[in-house]
Design a protein around this motif. Structure first.
Motif, PDB file in Angstrom:
ATOM      1  N   ALA A  24       0.829  -1.212   0.000  1.00 23.07           N
ATOM      2  CA  ALA A  24       0.000   0.000   0.000  1.00 23.07           C
ATOM      3  C   ALA A  24       0.861   1.259   0.000  1.00 23.07           C
ATOM      4  N   ALA A  25       1.952   1.256   0.774  1.00 22.37           N
ATOM      5  CA  ALA A  25       2.858   2.406   0.801  1.00 22.37           C
ATOM      6  C   ALA A  25       3.551   2.588  -0.540  1.00 22.37           C
ATOM      7  N   ALA A  26       3.952   1.473  -1.162  1.00 21.17           N
ATOM      8  CA  ALA A  26       4.647   1.553  -2.445  1.00 21.17           C
ATOM      9  C   ALA A  26       3.722   2.051  -3.554  1.00 21.17           C
ATOM     10  N   ARG A  27       2.450   1.621  -3.526  1.00 19.56           N
ATOM     11  CA  ARG A  27       1.501   2.094  -4.539  1.00 19.56           C
ATOM     12  C   ARG A  27       1.242   3.590  -4.386  1.00 19.56           C
ATOM     13  N   ARG A  28       1.263   4.039  -3.175  1.00 24.68           N
ATOM     14  CA  ARG A  28       0.938   5.436  -2.919  1.00 24.68           C
ATOM     15  C   ARG A  28       2.050   6.372  -3.380  1.00 24.68           C
ATOM     16  N   ALA A  29       3.303   5.988  -3.164  1.00 26.65           N
ATOM     17  CA  ALA A  29       4.423   6.861  -3.522  1.00 26.65           C
ATOM     18  C   ALA A  29       5.670   6.027  -3.757  1.00 26.65           C
ATOM     19  N   PRO A  30       5.972   5.667  -5.002  1.00 28.05           N
ATOM     20  CA  PRO A  30       7.179   4.882  -5.276  1.00 28.05           C
ATOM     21  C   PRO A  30       8.429   5.639  -4.850  1.00 28.05           C
ATOM     22  N   LEU A  31       9.410   4.887  -4.350  1.00 21.65           N
ATOM     23  CA  LEU A  31      10.698   5.500  -4.046  1.00 21.65           C
ATOM     24  C   LEU A  31      11.415   5.847  -5.349  1.00 21.65           C
ATOM     25  N   TYR A  32      12.175   6.896  -5.307  1.00 20.13           N
ATOM     26  CA  TYR A  32      12.797   7.443  -6.507  1.00 20.13           C
ATOM     27  C   TYR A  32      14.285   7.622  -6.243  1.00 20.13           C
TER      28      TYR A  32
END
Length: 254
Positions: free
Chosen positions: A83-91
């Protein structure tokens, strides 16, 4: 940091390879360059909770900077729920903009909070790691007293600090050594109107070893790799708890 997140199975393999390597200073304080943060009790081998708004990314940026400040040259494992990854992928380039080497960050995803808790316990057993970040979004009972006690025992045994990143969640009783609430704050432009350093409004909500309730407005100097008091309109002004919002998005990351 690889282009795709490591699976939990792959992470276990990495953990197995790293087990037994040298430990870091167990119980030593994490040096950030900011006197208030350095005195707040952020030490290795403990659990530190970081709360914030998942939309701004400030809490994620602050947790990352604290983790990498603790890690020095050692790798950091960043665990995230799906859920965290879908919300804001790390860049990766965003990490580099903060002065963090993306290659030193091992990112793995967990399907839910139960898997995240289990993976964090496993990662904390590896003394060669510099730090662990465990990130979730929303409310969950798994990080109450029982769950955080498991994490604390694992961190104490290895000397590896854990930064439990709780986005869009409310604090509840836990075994954390410190608890923080982070908001974004406006930065001051550099020469030629270039974007300023990332600035965070930081509030220490809880400290097991002493009083809490302190707040600061701090900026991150990526070149010196330190936090310092953030200037405002040319002056250095401490911020009251629950300071104002603004700053760069840290979740892409920063």
């Amino acid at each position: 940091m690889s282009d795709s997140p490591t699976s939990l199975a792959d992470l276990r393999g990495i953990v197995a390879e790293m087990e037994g390597r040298g430990a870091h200073g167990r119980g030593a304080g994490i040096v950030t360059g900011h006197a208030g943060l350095d005195a707040a009790g952020v030490v290795r081998g403990r659990l530190h909770e970081v709360f914030g708004d998942g939309g701004s990314g400030a809490a994620a940026g602050f947790a990352a900077l604290m983790a990498f400040s603790a890690a020095a040259a050692a790798p950091v494992v960043w665990l995230r729920t799906d859920a965290a990854a879908r919300r804001a992928p790390l860049y990766g380039p965003g990490l580099a903009e903060l002065g963090i080497d993306p290659a030193a960050c091992i990112v793995a995803q967990a399907p839910d909070e139960a898997a995240l808790l289990s993976a964090a316990v496993d990662a904390l057993r590896v003394v060669a790691l510099g730090a662990v970040i465990a990130e979730s979004v929303g409310r969950t009972r798994l990080f109450g007293l029982t769950g955080t006690r498991r994490l604390t025992l694992a961190a104490e045994a290895s000397g590896v600090p854990l930064f439990l990143l709780r986005l869009d969640a409310e604090p509840a009783p836990s075994a954390a050594e410190t608890r923080w609430r982070i908001e974004a704050a406006p930065s001051r432009a550099l020469a030629a109107d270039a974007p300023g350093h990332p600035v965070f409004a930081v509030e220490l909500l809880r400290r097991r070893a002493g009083p809490a309730g302190s707040g600061w407005r701090v900026e991150w100097d990526r070149d010196a790799r330190v936090f310092r008091e953030a200037p405002l309109s040319g002056a250095v002004v401490p911020v009251a708890p629950r300071g104002a919002a603004g700053a760069r998005r840290a979740h892409r990351v920063a």
